[in-house]
Design an enzyme around this catalytic site. Structure first.
Site, short mmCIF file in Angstrom:
data_model
loop_
_atom_site.label_atom_id
_atom_site.label_comp_id
_atom_site.label_asym_id
_atom_site.label_seq_id
_atom_site.Cartn_x
_atom_site.Cartn_y
_atom_site.Cartn_z
N HIS A 182 -44.18 -24.89 -12.24
CA HIS A 182 -44.77 -26.04 -12.60
C HIS A 182 -46.00 -26.59 -12.16
CE1 HIS A 182 -40.09 -27.42 -13.18
NE2 HIS A 182 -40.62 -27.02 -14.18
N ARG A 321 -36.91 -33.87 -29.42
CA ARG A 321 -35.72 -33.10 -28.82
C ARG A 321 -34.99 -34.27 -28.30
NH1 ARG A 321 -37.17 -29.31 -24.04
NH2 ARG A 321 -37.70 -31.43 -22.95
N GLU A 419 -32.65 -21.42 -25.85
CA GLU A 419 -33.30 -21.00 -24.76
C GLU A 419 -32.03 -20.08 -23.95
OE1 GLU A 419 -34.36 -24.73 -23.13
OE2 GLU A 419 -32.90 -25.55 -24.46
N ASN A 440 -39.33 -20.65 -21.91
CA ASN A 440 -39.33 -20.82 -20.29
C ASN A 440 -38.04 -20.62 -19.73
OD1 ASN A 440 -41.92 -21.88 -20.72
ND2 ASN A 440 -41.45 -24.04 -20.23
N ASP A 441 -37.06 -21.16 -20.37
CA ASP A 441 -35.66 -21.20 -19.75
C ASP A 441 -34.93 -19.67 -20.53
OD1 ASP A 441 -35.17 -22.95 -18.39
OD2 ASP A 441 -34.40 -24.37 -19.93
N ARG A 451 -38.53 -19.33 -12.81
CA ARG A 451 -39.97 -19.31 -12.87
C ARG A 451 -40.80 -20.03 -11.96
NH1 ARG A 451 -41.29 -24.53 -17.44
NH2 ARG A 451 -39.98 -25.63 -16.25
N CYS A 488 -41.82 -23.22 -28.77
CA CYS A 488 -42.37 -24.56 -27.88
C CYS A 488 -42.41 -24.13 -26.40
CB CYS A 488 -41.62 -25.61 -28.35
SG CYS A 488 -39.86 -25.46 -27.71
#
Length: 535
Positions: A182, A321, A419, A440-441, A451, A488
């Site tokens: 992050h 979302r 994801e 990401n996921d 990550r 995204c």
């Protein structure tokens, strides 16, 4: 002095030269111990002060930042965090000693956890520890750093990064950390040069440092020639970014003329001031995790927030979302406490379907906002087609309720965020209006690598052939079903990954506002015909 280079991992490109500022746990600070009651009150006041400071910091943040440090605020609001310290005070310990001991046990538990998610959160606990200690000792926060300072630490929590003023330059050199963490994401979004994974050598750094973020190098006591060259590189990068910004209103066309949609990710109202709506092709991801506390059940407040976003987009498509709580985004009273592995637990649509009353409030607000333009509702963390079917049932019920009222509404498009690897491989089974791939996921689940984990950072690579194969499969499924497919996740803004994404057929990328100009510039350098020939 002899210059010395330490190699780590590149986390955020750019070059910075400045004095080292070493961030270590507070040592040597002292205070006068009072009675048991006074020590109890002192710790309570310090925790309350830290909690208010984090809450205040959240209100001043843009985009993803507020979401990322919600974990700290949730911990500070949890009475369980202080129980051990208060018990220690009752035995006669000073508030600072009791707090250090209690947090040492908590941090050790996180650092030795089997789950990578908890190990990655240990830096947040260390930051919470130090925030409370600074309040106990009456010290200032770390935000006041020398202009252009290089922050040197074992690791850096998101809130520590966000509390520093980076407007005057500076860089980061970390002993641990991951390029996909992050903090690294925040650094890239703000153009802060960053190197991670330096190992134990980080503790030897001091004096003047040169950070080459793109090369993953930190140089101690650099020569005048190296400093001059580095500053020239930095100036060139700034000119490159300025040129990209000057052309951000122009469409993103590859060299062979293929149009690529570049949308933006929005996390809150502040993101709508980061760039003009005309620079993007719409909103590819609008997060709603700001809906905490009473807002979860406040339809009118939600409707106003969504309507404001629709007005900003000015007729461009907006994908919102539904609440993606859980994992590293806890909401007190809504998410489940004590899960052994939050990332594999109840989160996203799983939680929404467990709280249908709250879910329907959000769906009503979204249907009302859809009157203002092309609004698309995206369901997070979908695993199987039954979840999409159950969610549609709630949407139909909400639309029927609104139809019986005098409230204006429209039916939004209803799609899913892909994801979960199982959903990616079975994309053709979903009767969704669109697919948006959350890289990401998807990457961390597919590679079994968090990550945020320094030890497994090299595994969590979106360019892994297996991950790219899943993305390509989703693109093909979308085409066969006639539905749009977009990206995204962080990969959409990664100039290293963009050519590969376009090569497998992706034609829509949604990125943070700060990355949009460079993403468009990168797309204009790509020749898809040449990529196809190399296949």
């Amino acid at each position: 002095m002899v210059e010395r280079c330490i190699r780590g991992r590149a986390a955020s490109e750019g070059v910075a030269v400045g004095p080292a500022v070493i961030l270590r746990p507070l040592d040597g600070a002292s205070r006068v111990k009072g009675s048991i009651a006074e020590e109890h009150a002192a710790l309570a006041a310090a925790v309350a002060g830290a909690r208010l400071a984090v809450a205040d910091l959240i209100t001043r943040l843009d985009g993803d930042a507020a979401e990322l440090i919600g974990f700290q605020l949730a911990l500070l609001e949890d009475d369980a965090l202080t129980e051990a310290a208060y018990a220690e005070i009752e035995t006669g310990a000073a508030a600072d000693e009791a707090w250090r001991a209690a947090m040492a046990a908590e941090i050790a538990g996180y650092e030795t956890a089997d789950d990578e998610y908890f190990r990655a959160r240990a830096s947040d606990l260390a930051d919470i520890r130090d925030r409370v200690l600074r309040h106990l000792f009456g010290l200032e926060d770390n935000g006041a750093m020398p202009n252009g300072a290089i922050i040197v630490a074992r690791d850096l929590a998101p809130s520590a990064f966000l509390g520093i003023d980076w407007s005057k330059g500076g860089g980061i050199a970390l002993g641990e950390g991951s390029p996909t963490s992050h903090v690294a994401m925040l650094a890239r979004g703000r153009g802060v040069p960053m190197v991670v994974g330096l190992g134990p050598a980080w503790e030897t750094l001091s004096g003047l440092l040169l950070v080459e973020g793109g090369a993953g190098l930190v140089e101690a006591d650099p020569s005048a020639e190296h400093v001059e060259n580095a500053r020239a590189q930095g100036a060139a990068l700034l000119r490159q970014r300025a040129d990209a910004t000057a052309h951000q209103l122009e469409p993103a066309l590859t060299r062979d003329g293929t149009a690529i949609s570049v949308l933006v990710n929005i996390s809150g109202p502040a993101d709508m001031t980061a760039l003009p709506a005309a620079a993007c092709d719409g909103v590819g991801l609008a997060r709603t995790e700001f809906l905490t506390g009473n807002l979860l059940r406040d339809e009118e407040a939600q409707y106003q927030a969504y309507a404001e976003l629709m007005r900003w987009a000015d007729g461009r498509p907006v994908t919102i979302r539904t609440l993606d709580a859980g994992g590293d985004k806890p909401i007190p009273g809504y998410t489940v406490d004590g899960e052994s592995n939050p990332f594999l637990g109840l989160r996203g649509i799983r939680l929404s379907l467990r709280h249908p009353d709250i879910f329907r409030v959000q769906l009503r607000a979204l249907a009302r906002a859809a009157v203002a333009g092309p609004l698309k509702v995206m369901l997070p963390m979908v695993t199987n087609a039954a979840e999409l079917g159950e969610a549609r049932m709630h949407l139909r019920a909400v639309l029927a309720e609104l139809g019986d009222s005098n409230i204006a509404f429209a039916e939004p498009a209803f799609g899913i965020m892909i994801e979960v690897p199982a959903a990616a491989l079975a994309a053709q089974e979903f009767a969704a209006d669109f697919f948006s791939i959350g890289t990401n996921d998807l990457t961390q689940y597919a590679t079994a690598a968090s990550r945020d984990g320094a030890e497994v950072a090299d595994y969590a690579d979106v360019l892994h052939p297996g991950v790219m194969a899943m993305i390509a499969h989703v693109v093909r499924a979308g085409r066969s079903k006639g539905v749009d497919v977009s990206i995204c996740g962080d990969a959409a803004g990664d100039v290293r990954a963009i050519p590969a994404l376009l090569k497998v057929g992706v034609r829509a990328l949604s990125v943070s506002p700060g990355l949009l100009p460079q993403v468009k510039a990168t797309i204009r350098t790509i020749d898809l015909a040449a990529l196809a020939e190399d296949a």
